[in-house]
Scaffold this motif. Sequence first.
Motif, PDB file in Angstrom:
ATOM      1  N   GLU A 121       0.828  -1.211   0.000  1.00 18.58           N
ATOM      2  CA  GLU A 121       0.000   0.000   0.000  1.00 18.58           C
ATOM      3  C   GLU A 121       0.865   1.266   0.000  1.00 18.58           C
ATOM      4  O   GLU A 121       0.555   2.242  -0.674  1.00 18.58           O
ATOM      5  CB  GLU A 121      -0.944  -0.002   1.212  1.00 18.58           C
ATOM      6  CG  GLU A 121      -2.091  -0.988   1.054  1.00 18.58           C
ATOM      7  CD  GLU A 121      -2.974  -1.029   2.287  1.00 18.58           C
ATOM      8  OE1 GLU A 121      -3.668  -0.029   2.538  1.00 18.58           O
ATOM      9  OE2 GLU A 121      -2.964  -2.051   2.996  1.00 18.58           O
ATOM     10  N   LYS A 144      -5.663 -14.403  -5.700  1.00 19.56           N
ATOM     11  CA  LYS A 144      -5.445 -15.070  -4.400  1.00 19.56           C
ATOM     12  C   LYS A 144      -5.455 -16.575  -4.592  1.00 19.56           C
ATOM     13  O   LYS A 144      -6.329 -17.129  -5.258  1.00 19.56           O
ATOM     14  CB  LYS A 144      -6.568 -14.644  -3.456  1.00 19.56           C
ATOM     15  CG  LYS A 144      -6.372 -15.063  -2.016  1.00 19.56           C
ATOM     16  CD  LYS A 144      -5.324 -14.245  -1.367  1.00 19.56           C
ATOM     17  CE  LYS A 144      -5.632 -13.684  -0.028  1.00 19.56           C
ATOM     18  NZ  LYS A 144      -4.381 -13.137   0.557  1.00 19.56           N
ATOM     19  N   PHE A 157      -3.776 -11.880  -4.798  1.00 15.96           N
ATOM     20  CA  PHE A 157      -4.616 -10.786  -4.317  1.00 15.96           C
ATOM     21  C   PHE A 157      -6.067 -11.001  -4.729  1.00 15.96           C
ATOM     22  O   PHE A 157      -6.336 -11.545  -5.792  1.00 15.96           O
ATOM     23  CB  PHE A 157      -4.145  -9.444  -4.913  1.00 15.96           C
ATOM     24  CG  PHE A 157      -2.727  -9.105  -4.561  1.00 15.96           C
ATOM     25  CD1 PHE A 157      -2.426  -8.448  -3.372  1.00 15.96           C
ATOM     26  CD2 PHE A 157      -1.685  -9.458  -5.409  1.00 15.96           C
ATOM     27  CE1 PHE A 157      -1.116  -8.143  -3.036  1.00 15.96           C
ATOM     28  CE2 PHE A 157      -0.367  -9.158  -5.081  1.00 15.96           C
ATOM     29  CZ  PHE A 157      -0.087  -8.498  -3.896  1.00 15.96           C
ATOM     30  N   GLN A 158      -6.986 -10.557  -3.865  1.00 14.65           N
ATOM     31  CA  GLN A 158      -8.398 -10.506  -4.252  1.00 14.65           C
ATOM     32  C   GLN A 158      -8.626  -9.164  -4.936  1.00 14.65           C
ATOM     33  O   GLN A 158      -8.311  -8.114  -4.371  1.00 14.65           O
ATOM     34  CB  GLN A 158      -9.285 -10.656  -3.022  1.00 14.65           C
ATOM     35  CG  GLN A 158      -9.326 -12.097  -2.551  1.00 14.65           C
ATOM     36  CD  GLN A 158     -10.153 -12.274  -1.288  1.00 14.65           C
ATOM     37  OE1 GLN A 158     -10.229 -11.376  -0.462  1.00 14.65           O
ATOM     38  NE2 GLN A 158     -10.768 -13.435  -1.152  1.00 14.65           N
ATOM     39  N   GLN A 159      -9.162  -9.214  -6.128  1.00 13.92           N
ATOM     40  CA  GLN A 159      -9.265  -7.999  -6.930  1.00 13.92           C
ATOM     41  C   GLN A 159     -10.097  -6.915  -6.247  1.00 13.92           C
ATOM     42  O   GLN A 159      -9.722  -5.738  -6.258  1.00 13.92           O
ATOM     43  CB  GLN A 159      -9.848  -8.337  -8.306  1.00 13.92           C
ATOM     44  CG  GLN A 159      -8.922  -9.217  -9.147  1.00 13.92           C
ATOM     45  CD  GLN A 159      -9.563  -9.668 -10.443  1.00 13.92           C
ATOM     46  OE1 GLN A 159     -10.228  -8.897 -11.124  1.00 13.92           O
ATOM     47  NE2 GLN A 159      -9.364 -10.932 -10.790  1.00 13.92           N
ATOM     48  N   ASP A 160     -11.214  -7.313  -5.613  1.00 21.97           N
ATOM     49  CA  ASP A 160     -12.065  -6.296  -4.982  1.00 21.97           C
ATOM     50  C   ASP A 160     -11.386  -5.665  -3.770  1.00 21.97           C
ATOM     51  O   ASP A 160     -11.510  -4.469  -3.507  1.00 21.97           O
ATOM     52  CB  ASP A 160     -13.438  -6.885  -4.601  1.00 21.97           C
ATOM     53  CG  ASP A 160     -13.338  -8.140  -3.754  1.00 21.97           C
ATOM     54  OD1 ASP A 160     -12.218  -8.660  -3.576  1.00 21.97           O
ATOM     55  OD2 ASP A 160     -14.379  -8.609  -3.255  1.00 21.97           O
ATOM     56  N   GLU A 161     -10.619  -6.477  -3.047  1.00 21.03           N
ATOM     57  CA  GLU A 161      -9.892  -5.968  -1.877  1.00 21.03           C
ATOM     58  C   GLU A 161      -8.811  -4.969  -2.314  1.00 21.03           C
ATOM     59  O   GLU A 161      -8.648  -3.894  -1.727  1.00 21.03           O
ATOM     60  CB  GLU A 161      -9.250  -7.148  -1.145  1.00 21.03           C
ATOM     61  CG  GLU A 161      -8.830  -6.849   0.279  1.00 21.03           C
ATOM     62  CD  GLU A 161      -8.226  -8.101   0.928  1.00 21.03           C
ATOM     63  OE1 GLU A 161      -7.047  -8.044   1.300  1.00 21.03           O
ATOM     64  OE2 GLU A 161      -8.937  -9.128   1.043  1.00 21.03           O
ATOM     65  N   LEU A 162      -8.078  -5.321  -3.366  1.00 19.63           N
ATOM     66  CA  LEU A 162      -7.035  -4.439  -3.903  1.00 19.63           C
ATOM     67  C   LEU A 162      -7.660  -3.140  -4.428  1.00 19.63           C
ATOM     68  O   LEU A 162      -7.138  -2.045  -4.190  1.00 19.63           O
ATOM     69  CB  LEU A 162      -6.278  -5.166  -5.014  1.00 19.63           C
ATOM     70  CG  LEU A 162      -5.045  -4.478  -5.589  1.00 19.63           C
ATOM     71  CD1 LEU A 162      -4.024  -4.137  -4.500  1.00 19.63           C
ATOM     72  CD2 LEU A 162      -4.392  -5.363  -6.649  1.00 19.63           C
ATOM     73  N   THR A 163      -8.793  -3.266  -5.102  1.00 15.60           N
ATOM     74  CA  THR A 163      -9.507  -2.085  -5.612  1.00 15.60           C
ATOM     75  C   THR A 163      -9.886  -1.149  -4.467  1.00 15.60           C
ATOM     76  O   THR A 163      -9.716   0.071  -4.567  1.00 15.60           O
ATOM     77  CB  THR A 163     -10.781  -2.522  -6.383  1.00 15.60           C
ATOM     78  OG1 THR A 163     -10.383  -3.277  -7.531  1.00 15.60           O
ATOM     79  CG2 THR A 163     -11.594  -1.317  -6.840  1.00 15.60           C
ATOM     80  N   GLY A 164     -10.363  -1.728  -3.369  1.00 12.94           N
ATOM     81  CA  GLY A 164     -10.740  -0.934  -2.197  1.00 12.94           C
ATOM     82  C   GLY A 164      -9.559  -0.165  -1.631  1.00 12.94           C
ATOM     83  O   GLY A 164      -9.665   1.030  -1.314  1.00 12.94           O
ATOM     84  N   LYS A 165      -8.415  -0.834  -1.518  1.00 15.13           N
ATOM     85  CA  LYS A 165      -7.226  -0.190  -0.961  1.00 15.13           C
ATOM     86  C   LYS A 165      -6.734   0.934  -1.881  1.00 15.13           C
ATOM     87  O   LYS A 165      -6.280   1.979  -1.422  1.00 15.13           O
ATOM     88  CB  LYS A 165      -6.123  -1.231  -0.743  1.00 15.13           C
ATOM     89  CG  LYS A 165      -6.458  -2.140   0.428  1.00 15.13           C
ATOM     90  CD  LYS A 165      -5.409  -3.175   0.713  1.00 15.13           C
ATOM     91  CE  LYS A 165      -5.792  -3.944   1.977  1.00 15.13           C
ATOM     92  NZ  LYS A 165      -4.893  -4.996   2.339  1.00 15.13           N
TER      93      LYS A 165
END
Length: 200
Positions: A121, A144, A157-165
């Motif tokens: 991050e 992931k 990585f989970q795409q939605d989690e990465l997008t959120g960050k």
Amino acid sequence: MGNTDKFEMIANTYDTPERIQIAKVSSDAIREYLVDAKGKTAIDFGSGTGLLGMNLLGDFHSVLFLDTSPNMINQIKQKISEFNIQNADTLCFDFEKEDLSDLRVDYIFMAQVLLHIADYELVLSRLYDVLNEGGHLLIVDFDKNENVASDLVHNGFQQDELTGKMTKIGYGNIQSKTFYTGSKIFMGQDASMFILDAQK
């Protein structure tokens, strides 16, 4: 950056047929997201021996190959010299340790780099600062994967989690999709890769 010592040791033998193939599918995926890039500048971030960026040299005005491993950068310098490449430059630098306040580009792309960065991050935030307004960060990495267990890398990585960050950092217009599945391509495991495009 993560695992520099390991990459220092394998720089001379890095360009295997498997890695060349992955770089080709990755660069083809990135190319789909480029808009009027011929006049634009780019960074191949965590470039390794430049397999990805070399495929994309013709798509940009110029490409800066950036890596933390001096041996990897030397491999790229040899290629630039050998093929008399005019629109490429190199920089040995570690974004985990410091930021580059005076560097600005239109595109940053990276393939299978994020998984090596412990505090990714922080690095994504520093890369955001390097992008020109409206510039794009393109990430290719593994989805992931619970079958991968390693102290050296994230297990994808989970795409939605990465997008959120990334949204929290300030990136917008984020889109991502899984585009490739291969046999034994991630620490000896079958795995899929995604591409994520984010804009400043």
